[in-house]
Motif scaffolding. Structure first.
Motif, PDB file in Angstrom:
ATOM      1  N   ASP A   1       0.821  -1.187  -0.088  1.00  0.00           N
ATOM      2  CA  ASP A   1       0.053   0.067  -0.137  1.00  0.00           C
ATOM      3  C   ASP A   1       0.797   1.427   0.033  1.00  0.00           C
ATOM      4  N   GLU A   2       1.917   1.281   0.955  1.00  0.00           N
ATOM      5  CA  GLU A   2       2.750   2.429   0.918  1.00  0.00           C
ATOM      6  C   GLU A   2       3.537   2.613  -0.454  1.00  0.00           C
ATOM      7  N   ALA A   3       4.044   1.531  -1.038  1.00  0.00           N
ATOM      8  CA  ALA A   3       4.559   1.681  -2.253  1.00  0.00           C
ATOM      9  C   ALA A   3       3.759   2.422  -3.405  1.00  0.00           C
ATOM     10  N   ALA A   4       2.274   1.821  -3.375  1.00  0.00           N
ATOM     11  CA  ALA A   4       1.528   2.288  -4.207  1.00  0.00           C
ATOM     12  C   ALA A   4       1.207   3.930  -3.981  1.00  0.00           C
ATOM     13  N   ALA A   5       1.118   4.439  -2.748  1.00  0.00           N
ATOM     14  CA  ALA A   5       0.917   5.601  -2.488  1.00  0.00           C
ATOM     15  C   ALA A   5       2.059   6.621  -2.588  1.00  0.00           C
ATOM     16  N   LEU A   6       3.200   6.029  -2.727  1.00  0.00           N
ATOM     17  CA  LEU A   6       4.395   6.745  -3.004  1.00  0.00           C
ATOM     18  C   LEU A   6       4.556   7.019  -4.600  1.00  0.00           C
ATOM     19  N   GLY A   7       3.974   5.942  -5.281  1.00  0.00           N
ATOM     20  CA  GLY A   7       3.921   6.132  -6.737  1.00  0.00           C
ATOM     21  C   GLY A   7       5.113   5.388  -7.337  1.00  0.00           C
ATOM     22  N   THR A   8       5.484   4.610  -6.588  1.00  0.00           N
ATOM     23  CA  THR A   8       6.444   3.581  -7.132  1.00  0.00           C
ATOM     24  C   THR A   8       5.978   2.249  -7.281  1.00  0.00           C
ATOM     25  N   ASP A   9       6.465   1.682  -8.347  1.00  0.00           N
ATOM     26  CA  ASP A   9       6.074   0.036  -8.871  1.00  0.00           C
ATOM     27  C   ASP A   9       6.640  -1.088  -8.351  1.00  0.00           C
TER      28      ASP A   9
ATOM     29  N   ALA B   1       2.478 -16.467  -2.583  1.00  0.00           N
ATOM     30  CA  ALA B   1       1.333 -16.866  -3.107  1.00  0.00           C
ATOM     31  C   ALA B   1       0.165 -15.950  -2.581  1.00  0.00           C
ATOM     32  N   GLU B   2       0.274 -15.487  -1.270  1.00  0.00           N
ATOM     33  CA  GLU B   2      -0.631 -14.613  -0.917  1.00  0.00           C
ATOM     34  C   GLU B   2      -0.299 -12.910  -1.390  1.00  0.00           C
ATOM     35  N   LEU B   3       0.830 -12.739  -1.063  1.00  0.00           N
ATOM     36  CA  LEU B   3       1.255 -11.194  -1.261  1.00  0.00           C
ATOM     37  C   LEU B   3       1.146 -10.941  -2.950  1.00  0.00           C
ATOM     38  N   GLY B   4       1.624 -11.964  -3.767  1.00  0.00           N
ATOM     39  CA  GLY B   4       2.049 -11.559  -5.294  1.00  0.00           C
ATOM     40  C   GLY B   4       0.736 -11.145  -5.743  1.00  0.00           C
ATOM     41  N   PRO B   5      -0.365 -11.824  -5.811  1.00  0.00           N
ATOM     42  CA  PRO B   5      -1.594 -11.321  -6.205  1.00  0.00           C
ATOM     43  C   PRO B   5      -2.136  -9.938  -5.819  1.00  0.00           C
ATOM     44  N   TYR B   6      -2.156  -9.728  -4.390  1.00  0.00           N
ATOM     45  CA  TYR B   6      -2.272  -8.405  -3.917  1.00  0.00           C
ATOM     46  C   TYR B   6      -1.545  -7.274  -4.389  1.00  0.00           C
ATOM     47  N   ALA B   7      -0.118  -7.499  -4.583  1.00  0.00           N
ATOM     48  CA  ALA B   7       0.846  -6.429  -5.125  1.00  0.00           C
ATOM     49  C   ALA B   7       0.134  -6.185  -6.592  1.00  0.00           C
TER      50      ALA B   7
END
Lengths: 277, 277
Positions: free
Chosen positions: B89-97, B125-131
């Motif tokens: 979430d933080e990465a997305a908020a900061l605008g980095t991919d 397997a849990e985090l990949g799809p979410y990311a």
């Protein structure tokens, strides 16, 4: 056969003991093998040391160490080759068939790992046949990758075997030391590769403990204190057909500050508890 | 295009600078990218940090770091997964991919590297799809084998790719950091493997200097000071099709004691001298 039948104490583990103290303690404690180091042996006298261990009924499992074969300077290179021939002679005089080789790091200012590895091969082409004639096997020891720059550009068993396989197995093989290879998921397959060709020339144990000390040289853990499953690694060399000695080689400031005979007794007990039983 | 077009300064290199000092210095010196760390970003406030870098016109090349996914304790494991979702979430908020992942070491008392690596796969397997949903790529960072016990059981690019390839490339790839892989003669082929699949998610630089300090964490060398040929490694990622940012990430006590703006200027100059020109 005693449970210590395959145990060998590497001299560095108890470097606080003189050679007579070491051989005496081995006899007393029923330790059948010793891995010796060139510096203390030469200080004592090679022939005198040979007589001492022979009279004590000890088997010299390895001599540590030759190597340091990565110099580019022609004079340094020539000196290194001459010194390695002397190391072969010393091994033969001591009655051991195995000389451990630590290959050497990058020359000052160099960034050429590949070139350094190739110079080792060139040196082995000279040293291998000489060692073979003398009945001594060279055992290339891959050192942990944290030593790649300053001590040993050969970092994995795969690299060591790529070098060794250019020569007959009775001339050049490898050292398998748990401390250096435990992290490597390709190491078990490389041990099988080495064993199939008769190239496991010695098997050494030390445990991995953290934090590492500055310089990362003298923080090898006592067997059982660290992250390495010793039985698992003994299982790999067993499965690969290795039946030789198992040396415990610890570089550890704390152990060096203790009574050496006590360290030897404790190391033998830990060998039984964590490797054999 | 400026010669610094691909240069990114990892925040840890100049951790003595506050976020506003860092962004100000970047603008002044023409540094276009920053790799941020979660702790200082959260301290400043994620939204405020995002606004700061956006207003400065800086590209956030990575967020460091998620991971630490090797716990066996169910509560610790659940907490780690939740924390990694927050990191996404933080990465997305900061605008980095790109979110860099340091996988974690062995749980206390464990000697099971294989099991720990498998728990990372389970977590991915849990985090990949979410990311993936959030538009963030996870970049598994193999750390140097000297960290295998206590920080990261993923020690090579081959291991990182074996994990990553269980998932789509836009979910999971790798970090190539010269400090961690420079010793590995199989790394160039693994970089090609990663590049062919679009899995080089970031490329980071630090040089290898010795002797290593106690704990081996904060001795990363300035570019040009050590054993690593930076142009050679840039050549490998170039050949593998990587066109993204190149981050310099140094953990170095000496640099942290200096003026941060001076360190940034010097790091940019060394990047030009040893990587680009």
């Amino acid at each position: 056969m005693s449970d210590l039948a395959r145990f060998s104490i590497n001299q560095m583990t108890v470097r606080q003991l003189s050679l007579p103290e070491l051989t005496g303690a081995c006899v007393e404690l029923g330790v059948p093998g010793v891995g010796l180091w060139r510096e203390p042996v030469r200080e004592y006298g090679v022939e005198a040391a040979a007589e001492l261990v022979r009279d004590a009924g000890l088997r010299v499992t390895t001599l540590c160490r030759g190597g340091f074969l990565t110099a580019t300077d022609p004079d340094a290179r020539k000196a290194a080759l001459a010194d390695n021939r002397r190391a072969v002679d010393e091994a033969a005089a001591l009655g051991t068939d195995t000389l451990v080789l630590v290959s050497g790091g990058l020359p000052a200012g160099s960034r050429d790992l590949r070139g350094a590895r190739e110079r080792i091969a060139d040196a082995l082409a000279e040293l291998g046949p000489y060692a073979g004639e003398m009945g001594v096997k060279l055992a290339i020891e891959p050192l942990h990758p944290m030593y790649a720059a300053d001590r040993c550009v050969v970092s994995t068993l795969a690299q060591a075997l790529d070098l060794a396989e250019r020569f007959p197995a009775h001339q050049v093989g490898v050292t398998v030391d748990t401390y250096h290879v435990w992290w490597d998921d390709t190491a078990p397959a490389q041990i099988a590769r080495a064993g199939a060709a008769g190239r496991i020339h010695t098997f050494q144990l030390a445990d991995w403990t953290t934090p590492l000390p500055a310089g990362v040289l003298n923080g090898r853990g006592r067997i059982g204190d660290g992250a390495i499953d010793m039985r698992e690694w003994k299982g790999y060399v067993d499965a690969a057909g290795y039946t030789g000695a198992i040396e415990v080689e610890l570089f550890n400031e704390e152990l060096w500050a203790m009574d050496g005979r006590e360290v030897l007794a404790q190391t033998a007990a830990r060998f039984l508890a964590h490797v054999i039983e």
